[in-house]
Motif scaffolding. Structure first.
Motif, PDB file in Angstrom:
ATOM      1  N   ARG A 227       0.939  -1.118   0.118  1.00  0.00           N
ATOM      2  CA  ARG A 227      -0.023   0.003  -0.056  1.00  0.00           C
ATOM      3  C   ARG A 227       0.772   1.198  -0.023  1.00  0.00           C
ATOM      4  O   ARG A 227       0.477   2.136   0.228  1.00  0.00           O
ATOM      5  CB  ARG A 227      -1.198   0.095   0.993  1.00  0.00           C
ATOM      6  CG  ARG A 227      -1.766  -1.225   1.272  1.00  0.00           C
ATOM      7  CD  ARG A 227      -2.862  -1.241   2.305  1.00  0.00           C
ATOM      8  NE  ARG A 227      -3.927   0.123   2.206  1.00  0.00           N
ATOM      9  CZ  ARG A 227      -4.778   0.165   3.261  1.00  0.00           C
ATOM     10  NH1 ARG A 227      -4.795  -0.526   4.140  1.00  0.00           N
ATOM     11  NH2 ARG A 227      -5.634   1.023   3.103  1.00  0.00           N
ATOM     12  N   GLU A 228       1.938   1.157  -0.217  1.00  0.00           N
ATOM     13  CA  GLU A 228       3.101   2.324  -0.172  1.00  0.00           C
ATOM     14  C   GLU A 228       2.637   3.369  -1.068  1.00  0.00           C
ATOM     15  O   GLU A 228       2.758   4.614  -0.676  1.00  0.00           O
ATOM     16  CB  GLU A 228       4.455   1.858  -0.344  1.00  0.00           C
ATOM     17  CG  GLU A 228       5.055   0.759   0.425  1.00  0.00           C
ATOM     18  CD  GLU A 228       4.685  -0.475   0.174  1.00  0.00           C
ATOM     19  OE1 GLU A 228       5.274  -1.622   0.972  1.00  0.00           O
ATOM     20  OE2 GLU A 228       3.998  -0.801  -0.776  1.00  0.00           O
ATOM     21  N   ARG A 229       2.243   3.182  -2.522  1.00  0.00           N
ATOM     22  CA  ARG A 229       1.952   4.296  -3.207  1.00  0.00           C
ATOM     23  C   ARG A 229       0.497   4.814  -2.881  1.00  0.00           C
ATOM     24  O   ARG A 229       0.444   6.242  -2.865  1.00  0.00           O
ATOM     25  CB  ARG A 229       1.711   3.665  -4.719  1.00  0.00           C
ATOM     26  CG  ARG A 229       2.966   3.133  -5.379  1.00  0.00           C
ATOM     27  CD  ARG A 229       2.741   2.893  -6.859  1.00  0.00           C
ATOM     28  NE  ARG A 229       4.007   2.312  -7.509  1.00  0.00           N
ATOM     29  CZ  ARG A 229       3.978   1.840  -8.793  1.00  0.00           C
ATOM     30  NH1 ARG A 229       2.911   1.926  -9.530  1.00  0.00           N
ATOM     31  NH2 ARG A 229       5.349   1.683  -9.029  1.00  0.00           N
ATOM     32  N   GLU A 230      -0.256   4.098  -2.342  1.00  0.00           N
ATOM     33  CA  GLU A 230      -1.461   4.676  -1.796  1.00  0.00           C
ATOM     34  C   GLU A 230      -1.238   5.436  -0.680  1.00  0.00           C
ATOM     35  O   GLU A 230      -1.953   6.581  -0.446  1.00  0.00           O
ATOM     36  CB  GLU A 230      -2.271   3.542  -1.486  1.00  0.00           C
ATOM     37  CG  GLU A 230      -3.673   3.804  -0.468  1.00  0.00           C
ATOM     38  CD  GLU A 230      -4.214   2.656   0.134  1.00  0.00           C
ATOM     39  OE1 GLU A 230      -5.026   3.040   1.203  1.00  0.00           O
ATOM     40  OE2 GLU A 230      -4.163   1.523  -0.534  1.00  0.00           O
ATOM     41  N   MET A 231      -0.363   5.162   0.131  1.00  0.00           N
ATOM     42  CA  MET A 231       0.012   5.830   1.351  1.00  0.00           C
ATOM     43  C   MET A 231       0.686   7.255   0.912  1.00  0.00           C
ATOM     44  O   MET A 231       0.353   8.462   1.332  1.00  0.00           O
ATOM     45  CB  MET A 231       0.951   5.235   2.428  1.00  0.00           C
ATOM     46  CG  MET A 231       0.367   4.011   2.942  1.00  0.00           C
ATOM     47  SD  MET A 231       1.602   3.049   3.983  1.00  0.00           S
ATOM     48  CE  MET A 231       1.999   4.315   5.060  1.00  0.00           C
ATOM     49  N   ALA A 232       1.527   7.432   0.006  1.00  0.00           N
ATOM     50  CA  ALA A 232       2.151   8.592  -0.399  1.00  0.00           C
ATOM     51  C   ALA A 232       1.189   9.514  -0.969  1.00  0.00           C
ATOM     52  O   ALA A 232       1.146  10.628  -0.873  1.00  0.00           O
ATOM     53  CB  ALA A 232       3.321   8.303  -1.310  1.00  0.00           C
ATOM     54  N   ARG A 233       0.344   8.879  -1.787  1.00  0.00           N
ATOM     55  CA  ARG A 233      -0.909   9.793  -2.458  1.00  0.00           C
ATOM     56  C   ARG A 233      -1.536  10.406  -1.470  1.00  0.00           C
ATOM     57  O   ARG A 233      -2.209  11.440  -1.615  1.00  0.00           O
ATOM     58  CB  ARG A 233      -1.651   8.671  -3.651  1.00  0.00           C
ATOM     59  CG  ARG A 233      -2.771   9.635  -4.317  1.00  0.00           C
ATOM     60  CD  ARG A 233      -3.319   8.552  -5.333  1.00  0.00           C
ATOM     61  NE  ARG A 233      -4.381   7.449  -4.565  1.00  0.00           N
ATOM     62  CZ  ARG A 233      -3.588   6.266  -4.912  1.00  0.00           C
ATOM     63  NH1 ARG A 233      -2.448   6.119  -5.522  1.00  0.00           N
ATOM     64  NH2 ARG A 233      -4.210   5.261  -4.302  1.00  0.00           N
ATOM     65  N   SER A 234      -1.988   9.485  -0.315  1.00  0.00           N
ATOM     66  CA  SER A 234      -2.855  10.092   0.831  1.00  0.00           C
ATOM     67  C   SER A 234      -2.207  11.235   1.379  1.00  0.00           C
ATOM     68  O   SER A 234      -2.962  12.161   1.830  1.00  0.00           O
ATOM     69  CB  SER A 234      -3.101   9.092   1.568  1.00  0.00           C
ATOM     70  OG  SER A 234      -3.904   8.113   1.092  1.00  0.00           O
ATOM     71  N   VAL A 235      -0.941  11.146   1.496  1.00  0.00           N
ATOM     72  CA  VAL A 235      -0.282  12.235   2.139  1.00  0.00           C
ATOM     73  C   VAL A 235      -0.335  13.508   1.311  1.00  0.00           C
ATOM     74  O   VAL A 235      -1.050  14.902   1.865  1.00  0.00           O
ATOM     75  CB  VAL A 235       1.291  11.934   2.510  1.00  0.00           C
ATOM     76  CG1 VAL A 235       1.770  13.182   3.056  1.00  0.00           C
ATOM     77  CG2 VAL A 235       1.425  10.927   3.490  1.00  0.00           C
ATOM     78  N   ARG A 236      -0.258  13.593   0.217  1.00  0.00           N
ATOM     79  CA  ARG A 236      -0.335  14.428  -0.831  1.00  0.00           C
ATOM     80  C   ARG A 236      -1.859  15.038  -0.731  1.00  0.00           C
ATOM     81  O   ARG A 236      -2.129  16.302  -0.955  1.00  0.00           O
ATOM     82  CB  ARG A 236       0.190  14.191  -2.139  1.00  0.00           C
ATOM     83  CG  ARG A 236       1.562  13.943  -2.067  1.00  0.00           C
ATOM     84  CD  ARG A 236       2.220  14.088  -3.706  1.00  0.00           C
ATOM     85  NE  ARG A 236       1.944  12.712  -4.189  1.00  0.00           N
ATOM     86  CZ  ARG A 236       2.228  11.446  -4.410  1.00  0.00           C
ATOM     87  NH1 ARG A 236       3.399  11.408  -3.829  1.00  0.00           N
ATOM     88  NH2 ARG A 236       1.757  10.476  -4.865  1.00  0.00           N
ATOM     89  N   GLU A 237      -2.719  14.076  -0.983  1.00  0.00           N
ATOM     90  CA  GLU A 237      -4.145  14.330  -1.326  1.00  0.00           C
ATOM     91  C   GLU A 237      -4.873  15.330   0.098  1.00  0.00           C
ATOM     92  O   GLU A 237      -5.617  15.895  -0.066  1.00  0.00           O
ATOM     93  CB  GLU A 237      -4.908  13.190  -1.473  1.00  0.00           C
ATOM     94  CG  GLU A 237      -4.646  12.719  -2.786  1.00  0.00           C
ATOM     95  CD  GLU A 237      -5.605  11.453  -3.087  1.00  0.00           C
ATOM     96  OE1 GLU A 237      -6.130  10.911  -2.213  1.00  0.00           O
ATOM     97  OE2 GLU A 237      -5.579  11.059  -4.435  1.00  0.00           O
ATOM     98  N   ALA A 238      -4.148  14.864   1.290  1.00  0.00           N
ATOM     99  CA  ALA A 238      -4.256  15.448   2.377  1.00  0.00           C
ATOM    100  C   ALA A 238      -3.875  17.070   2.663  1.00  0.00           C
ATOM    101  O   ALA A 238      -4.441  17.621   3.582  1.00  0.00           O
ATOM    102  CB  ALA A 238      -4.058  14.776   3.585  1.00  0.00           C
TER     103      ALA A 238
END
Length: 255
Positions: A227-238
C-alpha cells in the motif's frame, strides 16, 4: 551530509525492513540515530561499518529503537574499538545502567559514556549540530533536527529532521518547516485503528502548511505492505505539497 536509511521498519519484523536506524555521515563524521534489531547487519554493509560509529543518538527507549545497542557495544569491543557514546532523552542513563546490570561482562570492556539531552537547548554530538523537540508518543521521546558541521546553519534550521515515533501535529510540522528532508513516522495506512502513530491522511493534514522539500514515510508496520503508493498519495491529497516517498532500507539521501 548524507543520510542512509538502515532500518525503516517497526516492532513487527518483515524480511525487507530492519527496525529503526539511520546513519548520518559528513566526511569522516558518523552518527547513528536509533539502533533497532537488524540495524547492525545493515550498518556492517556501509563504508563506516560498526567500527566507524562511536556515537548513537536515541529518539526514545522502545525496544525496536534500542534492541541492538548492546550488540553494537559488544561488536565494537570485539573489533578493537575503545569507546562508545550514547545520547538520548531523559532516562537514557537508567536504560544503559539497566542493560549493564543484565550484561555485566560488558561493563568496562570499552569506555562507555552517556549523555541526556532535552529540547531546552541545541547540542553538538559526533560533530553534528542538533536541535530537539518533544514528540507525542506512548513514552517520552525526542525528534531531532540536524545541521552539518562546519557551516553557519544553526541546528534549528538544519536540512534534516528525524521524527522518531510520534503522532503528527502542528508543533512537529513547525519544527520541521524549511527542512530539505524530514523522515517521519507513518506506521499504518489509512483505516487502521491505532494511536501514538499517524496514518497518511493525518500526516498530510498536519504538515499541509510546512515547507519541506521531501517527506520520507518510515517506521512501517507489515500493514503497509503493498500500500506504499496509496500511502504517499494520501499524504499529498491531505494537503502536503512537497515530494513524498516511502522509505526503504538502503536508501541514501544526499543533503
Amino acid at each position: 551530509m548524507e543520510l542512509t536509511v538502515l532500518g525503516s521498519g517497526s516492532a513487527m519484523p518483515v524480511p525487507n525492513r530492519a527496525q529503526a536506524g539511520y546513519l548520518l555521515t559528513d566526511d569522516d563524521r558518523t552518527l547513528l540515530v536509533d539502533c533497532g534489531e537488524g540495524v547492525l547487519h545493515r550498518l556492517a554493509d556501509t563504508d563506516p561499518g560498526y567500527e566507524g560509529v562511536s556515537t548513537v543518538l536515541l529518539t526514545h527507549h522502545h525496544l525496536d529503537h534500542v534492541a541492538a545497542l548492546f550488540p553494537l557495544l559488544k561488536a565494537r569491543w570485539l573489533a578493537g574499538a575503545d569507546h562508545l557514546k550514547v545520547v538520548g532523552p531523559t532516562g537514557t542513563k537508567a536504560l544503559v545502567d539497566g542493560l549493564l546490570d543484565v550484561h555485566e561482562y560488558l561493563d568496562g570492556r570499552i569506555d562507555l559514556a552517556v549523555r541526556e539531552v532535552s529540547p531546552a537547548r541545541s547540542f553538538v554530538t559526533a560533530g553534528f549540530d542538533v536541535a530537539a523537540r518533544e514528540t507525542r508518543h506512548s513514552m517520552e521521546g525526542l525528534a531531532y533536527r540536524f545541521s552539518p558541521p562546519s557551516t553557519d546553519t544553526p541546528a534549528e534550521a538544519g536540512p534534516l529532521v528525524i521524527s522518531g515515533d510520534t503522532e503528527a501535529f502542528a508543533g512537529m510540522a513547525s519544527f520541521a518547516d524549511g527542512s530539505a528532508v524530514t523522515v517521519h513516522d507513518c506506521s499504518f495506512p489509512d483505516g487502521t485503528d491505532v494511536s501514538n502513530h499517524p496514518n497518511p491522511t493525518e500526516l498530510g493534514e498536519a504538515f499541509a502548511d510546512a515547507d519541506i522539500d521531501r517527506l520520507l514515510l518510515s517506521h512501517l508496520y507489515p500493514h503497509t505492505g503493498g500500500r506504499e503508493r496509496e500511502m504517499a498519495r494520501s499524504v499529498r491529497e491531505a494537503g502536503f505539497a512537497g515530494e513524498v516517498e516511502v522509505a526503504r532500507d538502503g536508501l541514501v539521501v544526499e543533503l
